[in-house]
Design a protein around this motif. Sequence first.
Motif, PDB file in Angstrom:
ATOM      1  N   MET A   1       0.850  -1.194   0.000  1.00  0.00           N
ATOM      2  CA  MET A   1       0.000   0.000   0.000  1.00  0.00           C
ATOM      3  C   MET A   1       0.883   1.240   0.000  1.00  0.00           C
ATOM      4  N   THR A   2       0.557   2.201  -0.840  1.00  0.00           N
ATOM      5  CA  THR A   2       1.271   3.466  -0.837  1.00  0.00           C
ATOM      6  C   THR A   2       0.510   4.481  -0.007  1.00  0.00           C
ATOM      7  N   THR A   3       1.185   5.529   0.392  1.00  0.00           N
ATOM      8  CA  THR A   3       0.554   6.533   1.247  1.00  0.00           C
ATOM      9  C   THR A   3       0.480   7.864   0.534  1.00  0.00           C
ATOM     10  N   ALA A   4      -0.388   8.752   1.039  1.00  0.00           N
ATOM     11  CA  ALA A   4      -0.648  10.035   0.386  1.00  0.00           C
ATOM     12  C   ALA A   4       0.316  11.103   0.865  1.00  0.00           C
ATOM     13  N   PRO A   5       0.638  12.066  -0.001  1.00  0.00           N
ATOM     14  CA  PRO A   5       1.361  13.244   0.470  1.00  0.00           C
ATOM     15  C   PRO A   5       0.463  14.085   1.368  1.00  0.00           C
ATOM     16  N   GLU A   6       1.071  14.968   2.133  1.00  0.00           N
ATOM     17  CA  GLU A   6       0.317  15.722   3.133  1.00  0.00           C
ATOM     18  C   GLU A   6      -0.548  16.829   2.524  1.00  0.00           C
ATOM     19  N   ARG A   7      -0.039  17.562   1.551  1.00  0.00           N
ATOM     20  CA  ARG A   7      -0.760  18.728   1.064  1.00  0.00           C
ATOM     21  C   ARG A   7      -0.316  19.060  -0.355  1.00  0.00           C
ATOM     22  N   THR A   8      -1.182  19.679  -1.097  1.00  0.00           N
ATOM     23  CA  THR A   8      -0.853  20.177  -2.422  1.00  0.00           C
ATOM     24  C   THR A   8      -1.701  21.422  -2.661  1.00  0.00           C
ATOM     25  N   GLU A 159     -13.875  16.582   0.665  1.00  0.00           N
ATOM     26  CA  GLU A 159     -13.955  15.672   1.798  1.00  0.00           C
ATOM     27  C   GLU A 159     -12.981  14.499   1.735  1.00  0.00           C
ATOM     28  N   ASP A 160     -12.475  14.164   0.526  1.00  0.00           N
ATOM     29  CA  ASP A 160     -11.530  13.048   0.391  1.00  0.00           C
ATOM     30  C   ASP A 160     -10.121  13.508   0.043  1.00  0.00           C
ATOM     31  N   GLY A 161      -9.979  14.748  -0.456  1.00  0.00           N
ATOM     32  CA  GLY A 161      -8.650  15.252  -0.757  1.00  0.00           C
ATOM     33  C   GLY A 161      -8.104  14.899  -2.128  1.00  0.00           C
ATOM     34  N   LEU A 162      -8.968  14.636  -3.116  1.00  0.00           N
ATOM     35  CA  LEU A 162      -8.454  14.430  -4.472  1.00  0.00           C
ATOM     36  C   LEU A 162      -8.056  15.791  -5.054  1.00  0.00           C
ATOM     37  N   PRO A 163      -6.793  15.959  -5.461  1.00  0.00           N
ATOM     38  CA  PRO A 163      -6.326  17.287  -5.869  1.00  0.00           C
ATOM     39  C   PRO A 163      -6.857  17.740  -7.227  1.00  0.00           C
ATOM     40  N   ASN A 164      -6.873  16.816  -8.205  1.00  0.00           N
ATOM     41  CA  ASN A 164      -7.186  17.182  -9.584  1.00  0.00           C
ATOM     42  C   ASN A 164      -8.350  16.385 -10.131  1.00  0.00           C
ATOM     43  N   MET A 165      -8.915  16.892 -11.226  1.00  0.00           N
ATOM     44  CA  MET A 165     -10.007  16.217 -11.914  1.00  0.00           C
ATOM     45  C   MET A 165      -9.427  15.133 -12.827  1.00  0.00           C
ATOM     46  N   ARG A 166      -9.005  14.050 -12.209  1.00  0.00           N
ATOM     47  CA  ARG A 166      -8.425  12.940 -12.972  1.00  0.00           C
ATOM     48  C   ARG A 166      -9.064  11.635 -12.501  1.00  0.00           C
ATOM     49  N   THR A 167     -10.377  11.651 -12.480  1.00  0.00           N
ATOM     50  CA  THR A 167     -11.183  10.574 -11.914  1.00  0.00           C
ATOM     51  C   THR A 167     -12.388  10.358 -12.807  1.00  0.00           C
TER      52      THR A 167
END
Length: 299
Positions: A1-8, A159-167
């Motif tokens: 499992m990879t982990t998320a960066p803190e902020r962008t 609410e989930d922290g997805l940074p960009n519209m790549r979903t």
Amino acid sequence: MTTAPERTADLYPTRGTEEVLIERKDPVVWSSPGTEGPIAAGDLAGFERDGFLAIDQLITPDEVAVYHAELERLMGDPAMRENPRSIVEPRSQEIRSLFEVHKISEVFARLAADPRVVGRARQILGSDVYVHQSRINVKPGFGASGFYWHSDFETWHAEDGLPNMRTVSVSIALTKNHDTNGGLMIMPGSHKTFLGCAGATPKDNYKRSLQMQDAGIPSDGTLTSLASDHGIRLFTGEAGSATWFDCNAMHGSGDNITPYPRSNVFIVFNSVENTAVEPFAAPIRRPEYIGARDFTPVT
């Protein structure tokens, strides 16, 4: 499992004191022109323009029977009713949605990894993908509630922290979707503009919002303007049909007051290059069964 960066950087501010309309800053189709994949060039151009792609038959009738039987098994399992992944209908107290089905069902895990499904996601998003969210939605006849107008990305960003519209999402019909039983509605072209909604996000908002939305709701005036600009497309189709739609497409569905049930499976794919950080406009993260923190690519 990879982990998320803190902020962008926050490219799409929302949940402030006023609504804001922001021109989309991200591509719609991320793959390079001419990239091979299951989506024909003309259909991919239509997805870029409209924010959706309808497919008359993604899975066969025999496959529909398998997936519908698995849906019935899960919905009939008493343990599922007590599982926090289950969202119950406010009026009937029956299960309306069951989340993370690709984790709790080998049958739906195979569907998420099916090349006809994940291959289209990779082609649209231009990278390997993981499942940000999966769920089955059930609208039995005679009063099942709809889902009010919203952009999924507004919620996933806030609410989930997805940074960009790549979903991208796919809704696969496991029953016939009539024009009368609460089908999916999308405003074509609305995905090109981000609507930042007004109002702060309550703590543990997900506990209420998945039954009845309060935060992240566009105003009547803005919805009227968007509908005037873009129109509304209602999606119908036989069991086995599917609709792919961009994460920022304004969409919703009505109540089902007909005798005809409507059941669909939703799978949301996010690029592995767009993994979630901390929420941009919420005090805490939503649970991982709603917004994944396991970014393992689908293989």
